[in-house]
Scaffold this motif. Structure first.
Motif, short mmCIF file in Angstrom:
data_model
loop_
_atom_site.label_atom_id
_atom_site.label_comp_id
_atom_site.label_asym_id
_atom_site.label_seq_id
_atom_site.Cartn_x
_atom_site.Cartn_y
_atom_site.Cartn_z
N GLU A 139 0.83 -1.20 0.00
CA GLU A 139 0.00 0.00 0.00
C GLU A 139 0.87 1.26 0.00
N HIS B 69 2.13 1.69 -3.49
CA HIS B 69 1.08 2.25 -4.35
C HIS B 69 0.94 3.75 -4.12
N ALA C 154 1.58 6.78 -6.83
CA ALA C 154 0.57 7.78 -7.15
C ALA C 154 1.12 9.19 -7.03
N ARG D 180 -3.30 5.23 -11.45
CA ARG D 180 -3.29 6.08 -10.25
C ARG D 180 -2.92 7.52 -10.58
N ASN D 181 -2.05 7.67 -11.58
CA ASN D 181 -1.58 9.01 -11.93
C ASN D 181 -1.22 9.05 -13.41
N ARG E 284 -2.93 12.76 -2.70
CA ARG E 284 -2.58 11.85 -3.79
C ARG E 284 -3.20 12.30 -5.08
#
Length: 383
Positions: free
Chosen positions: A85, A88, A92, A119-120, A382
């Motif tokens: 996590e 991740h 991001a 995510r990005n 984020r």
């Protein structure tokens, strides 16, 4: 996050560095020198090169120290859900994500290009491999293998001797450089369009490009080059030659240089000899010209000739040890060694008048900044 805020042309660029050993870490160190905030993600055991010894400085391999300054380290076990996590969250946040796992190796952790882009979309994702993501995806990407398989080793060594590897992992280093070029190009494109993209480099493609005139000899001329020792395929003289005491690298890259060389050696007639009066003829007749040069150079030592030929504006040089190379750079005022908190390393070779490279952090201890990075990720919105 930094105690000393980075400056430089890449200040504000966050790099998530999931690479290890050489090509990727070299690339991310160069980015860090130019101001990027590089977060080095290591497995629980750390980057392999921490233990590649000897030589060492303290208990850390100098190999690791060579390519990991200006970075912060966080140790993450990607098999652990909580660490995954964190990875991740870092992906991001990152402007650049760089990794050199085997192609497809990060997909099971949700860290492949598509997952990170999800995510990005602005992330520049750089993948480094040995032989590309197609038919060579399963081949391990060690520099020595690529030196052999690309053809470099077939060119290195004496004509009647065995093939040799280069004295450094040359294609790892060059692939790191190519990766930096690709990342910078992608960042510029993102500035224009707002879009990230996938940068892909591999050692074999880099090797074939790096072999320049040798690969061109084959693809454009149908010639398969072979080992020639220290000789050049297309130029003579362009190699070390014996003198009265030691060897000296002697170069005549054009007709004007050869004419000056002949005059300084006391044989101006060589320049008008129809065996030697063009580059091509000197190349074809090198076995006739070499003994003439050697006989003339025998009159003085390599050091004496170095001074004389340099004074005449001719390219030449001694064969130094690595120590000699560093000391030469020091004498020339190039200041090759920089020190950060007592740890010396080699200066970034790029000079920039307005935004020069900076040296802010020594190579990190494993997970030295783990808590700091976790707090930072929790504080930053984020993408």
């Amino acid at each position: 996050m930094a105690a000393q805020q980075p400056s430089g042309p890449l200040a504000g660029v966050v790099v998530a560095d999931f690479s290890r050993v050489l090509a990727g870490p070299y690339a991310t160190m160069l980015l860090a020198d130019l101001g990027a905030e590089v977060i080095k993600v290591e497995g629980p055991g750390g980057d392999d090169t921490r233990g590649w010894v000897p030589p060492t400085r303290g208990d850390v391999g100098t190999y690791f120290l060579a390519v990991n300054r200006n970075k912060r380290s966080i140790a993450l076990d990607l098999k652990d859900p909580s660490d995954r996590e964190v990875a991740h969250a870092l992906s991001a946040r990152a402007d650049v994500f760089i990794q050199n796992f085997k192609p497809g190796g990060l997909a099971r952790f949700g860290l492949d290009y598509d997952a990170v882009r999800g995510r990005n979309p602005r992330t520049i994702y750089c993948s480094i491999s040995g032989f590309g993501a197609g038919g060579g995806a399963a081949l391990p990407g060690y520099d020595l293998l690529v030196q052999g398989m690309s053809g470099l080793m077939s060119l290195t060594g004496a004509p009647d001797g065995p093939p040799f590897r280069a004295g450094i992992s040359v294609f790892d280093v060059m692939t790191g450089l190519q990766s930096v070029i690709g990342i910078l190009a992608a960042l510029h494109h993102r500035d224009l369009t707002g879009e990230g993209q996938h940068v892909e480099t591999n050692l074999l493609s880099t090797a074939l490009s790096t072999l320049v005139n040798q690969t061109s000899a084959y693809v454009a001329g149908g010639v398969v080059p072979t080992r020639m020792g220290n000789a050049h395929l297309s130029l003579f003289p362009y190699e070390p030659l014996p003198t009265g005491d030691g060897e000296l690298i002697v170069v005549a890259g054009n007709n004007g240089q050869f004419r000056r060389l002949a005059e300084v050696l006391g044989h101006p007639e060589w320049a008008d000899d129809d065996r030697f009066d063009t580059v091509g003829k000197r190349n074809d007749n090198r076995e006739e010209l070499r003994p003439l040069l050697v006989a003339a150079l025998a009159a003085k030592s390599a050091q004496d000739w170095f001074g004389i030929l340099t004074e005449a504006g001719l390219p030449c040089g001694p064969i130094n040890t690595v120590q000699g190379g560093v000391e030469l750079a020091e004498r020339l005022g190039l200041e090759p060694v920089v020190e950060v908190e007592g740890v010396p390393s080699v200066r970034n070779p790029i000079g920039l008048s307005a935004t020069p490279p900076s040296y802010r952090l020594p190579p990190p201890a494993l997970d030295e900044h783990g808590d700091e990075i976790r707090r930072w990720l929790a504080e930053v919105p984020r993408a």
